[in-house]
Design an enzyme around this catalytic site. Structure first.
Site, PDB file in Angstrom:
ATOM      1  N   LEU A  33       0.817  -1.216   0.000  1.00  0.00           N
ATOM      2  CA  LEU A  33       0.000   0.000   0.000  1.00  0.00           C
ATOM      3  C   LEU A  33       0.850   1.265   0.000  1.00  0.00           C
ATOM      4  O   LEU A  33       1.890   1.337   0.639  1.00  0.00           O
ATOM      5  CB  LEU A  33      -0.920   0.004   1.231  1.00  0.00           C
ATOM      6  CG  LEU A  33      -1.887  -1.181   1.348  1.00  0.00           C
ATOM      7  CD1 LEU A  33      -2.810  -0.981   2.551  1.00  0.00           C
ATOM      8  CD2 LEU A  33      -2.706  -1.378   0.075  1.00  0.00           C
ATOM      9  N   GLY A  36      -1.643   6.505  -2.412  1.00  0.00           N
ATOM     10  CA  GLY A  36      -2.783   6.440  -3.333  1.00  0.00           C
ATOM     11  C   GLY A  36      -3.855   5.491  -2.805  1.00  0.00           C
ATOM     12  O   GLY A  36      -5.047   5.823  -2.784  1.00  0.00           O
ATOM     13  N   HIS A  37      -3.439   4.310  -2.339  1.00  0.00           N
ATOM     14  CA  HIS A  37      -4.404   3.350  -1.773  1.00  0.00           C
ATOM     15  C   HIS A  37      -5.085   3.968  -0.547  1.00  0.00           C
ATOM     16  O   HIS A  37      -6.293   3.819  -0.352  1.00  0.00           O
ATOM     17  CB  HIS A  37      -3.694   2.073  -1.304  1.00  0.00           C
ATOM     18  CG  HIS A  37      -3.117   1.243  -2.398  1.00  0.00           C
ATOM     19  ND1 HIS A  37      -1.782   0.984  -2.498  1.00  0.00           N
ATOM     20  CD2 HIS A  37      -3.709   0.594  -3.433  1.00  0.00           C
ATOM     21  CE1 HIS A  37      -1.553   0.197  -3.554  1.00  0.00           C
ATOM     22  NE2 HIS A  37      -2.702  -0.048  -4.137  1.00  0.00           N
ATOM     23  N   GLU A 150      -7.496   6.012 -10.689  1.00  0.00           N
ATOM     24  CA  GLU A 150      -7.524   6.309 -12.134  1.00  0.00           C
ATOM     25  C   GLU A 150      -6.210   6.012 -12.833  1.00  0.00           C
ATOM     26  O   GLU A 150      -6.124   6.108 -14.055  1.00  0.00           O
ATOM     27  CB  GLU A 150      -7.904   7.777 -12.355  1.00  0.00           C
ATOM     28  CG  GLU A 150      -9.379   8.021 -12.145  1.00  0.00           C
ATOM     29  CD  GLU A 150      -9.803   9.433 -12.472  1.00  0.00           C
ATOM     30  OE1 GLU A 150      -8.926  10.305 -12.655  1.00  0.00           O
ATOM     31  OE2 GLU A 150     -11.014   9.668 -12.519  1.00  0.00           O
ATOM     32  N   LYS A 151      -5.161   5.645 -12.083  1.00  0.00           N
ATOM     33  CA  LYS A 151      -3.901   5.290 -12.771  1.00  0.00           C
ATOM     34  C   LYS A 151      -4.170   4.103 -13.707  1.00  0.00           C
ATOM     35  O   LYS A 151      -3.709   4.074 -14.827  1.00  0.00           O
ATOM     36  CB  LYS A 151      -2.811   4.924 -11.771  1.00  0.00           C
ATOM     37  CG  LYS A 151      -1.504   4.565 -12.496  1.00  0.00           C
ATOM     38  CD  LYS A 151      -0.379   4.306 -11.553  1.00  0.00           C
ATOM     39  CE  LYS A 151      -0.503   2.998 -10.847  1.00  0.00           C
ATOM     40  NZ  LYS A 151      -0.329   1.806 -11.722  1.00  0.00           N
ATOM     41  N   ARG A 189       4.527  -1.127  -7.737  1.00  0.00           N
ATOM     42  CA  ARG A 189       5.757  -1.531  -8.445  1.00  0.00           C
ATOM     43  C   ARG A 189       6.901  -0.549  -8.227  1.00  0.00           C
ATOM     44  O   ARG A 189       8.066  -0.899  -8.416  1.00  0.00           O
ATOM     45  CB  ARG A 189       5.487  -1.688  -9.940  1.00  0.00           C
ATOM     46  CG  ARG A 189       4.680  -2.923 -10.265  1.00  0.00           C
ATOM     47  CD  ARG A 189       4.636  -3.175 -11.761  1.00  0.00           C
ATOM     48  NE  ARG A 189       3.962  -4.417 -12.062  1.00  0.00           N
ATOM     49  CZ  ARG A 189       2.652  -4.578 -12.159  1.00  0.00           C
ATOM     50  NH1 ARG A 189       1.859  -3.537 -11.977  1.00  0.00           N
ATOM     51  NH2 ARG A 189       2.114  -5.756 -12.421  1.00  0.00           N
TER      52      ARG A 189
END
Ligand code: PAF
Length: 282
Positions: A33, A36-37, A150-151, A189
């Site tokens: 995480l 963003g999460h 939205e990525k 990643r």
């Protein structure tokens, strides 16, 4: 914070604490995480009485065994991050067996062609895996609202299509991309990047931001040529694809129409690590 490792335990808990009027918010993740999460969880917490996050590295959506093997697994630190938001968030971290019950395969899906563009072309079977796990998780959690970043814009459109076609009673909410200070889109990643690669990866956001500026006056082809040249010159980054596409159909933009919304999509490799990003163009 409550942690459940089996769907049976999770469902039994949710049944005991909710009824038809309790709103359940759900954030599906594969863990590792980042901010963003956490922003998805915060959005969920604003609108729902019960908030569930799943942490499950879904094997059927990986078309590359090395990518799956190297996908970061950081459950303990994920849980610590979730606790910083609230003690009442429910974490669902099942095993592969609990989800797939001995048959770890994806079901085939038809997403009206959305699955054949971009990620679908370069990661065969990926969206069957995503469709399989998201549908399964929706059946288990039965959320009222589900939050996606939205990525992975193509994934977001595909999940909306999954819900529409299967008449699943959930509202799918897309949330803005979170970025590092240098513009790099946050991704699990990124954990695999060296400090140097992370710094240099600013090239991705810089290039798509330039593409957005160019969109007012240049054609999709001219912009694509520009992006190809940027990455041809780079020794560290290899461009897999750059595409300007209609935001709804995801079909490539051949000639711009004033009535359509467009987006640029990009996938880049750095040292075998695959990074994607997207930006709205108009
Ligand atoms: O975006 C992700 O992290 C995954 O694709 C998802 C939606 C959790 C399904 O495994």
């Amino acid at each position: 914070m409550l942690l459940f490792n089996t769907q049976k335990e999770l469902v039994s808990h949710l049944n005991s604490v909710s009824n038809e009027t309790t709103s359940i918010g759900f954030v599906p993740t594969m863990g590792a995480l980042h901010a963003g999460h956490l922003s998805l969880l915060e959005e969920s917490m604003k609108h729902n009485a019960i908030n569930v996050i799943s942490i499950f590295v879904n094997p059927t959506q990986f078309n590359n065994a090395e990518d799956l093997a190297k996908y970061p697994k950081t459950l303990e630190s994920d849980i610590a991050k979730i606790k910083t938001l609230s003690d009442s968030i429910i974490v669902f971290a099942p095993s592969i067996d609990d989800i797939y019950e001995g048959k770890t395969v994806a079901s085939p899906f038809n997403f009206d062609g959305l699955e054949h563009q971009m990620e679908g072309k370069f990661r065969p079977g990926h969206f069957d895996g995503v469709g399989t796990i998201v549908k399964r998780l929706f059946e288990i959690v039965k959320p009222n609202n589900a939050y996606f970043g939205e990525k992975d814009f193509q994934q977001l459109q595909i999940v909306k299509k999954l819900v529409e076609k299967n008449k699943i009673p959930v509202i799918v909410v897309g949330c803005p991309i979170y970025r590092e200070p240098n513009g790099l889109a946050m991704s699990s990643r990124n954990e695999r990047l060296t400090d140097e690669e992370r710094k240099k990866a600013a090239i991705i956001y810089q290039t798509i931001t330039e593409a957005r500026k160019m969109f007012a006056t240049k054609s999709a082809k001219e912009i694509t040529d520009f992006v190809n040249k940027v990455f041809d010159k780079s020794t560290d980054f290899e461009l897999e694809y750059f595409q300007i596409a209609d935001e709804t159909t995801l079909l490539p933009c051949l000639r711009k129409s004033k009535t359509k919304k467009y987006r640029a999509f990009i996938a880049v490799f750095v040292n075998k690590i695959r990074l994607i990003d997207t930006i709205s163009l108009n």
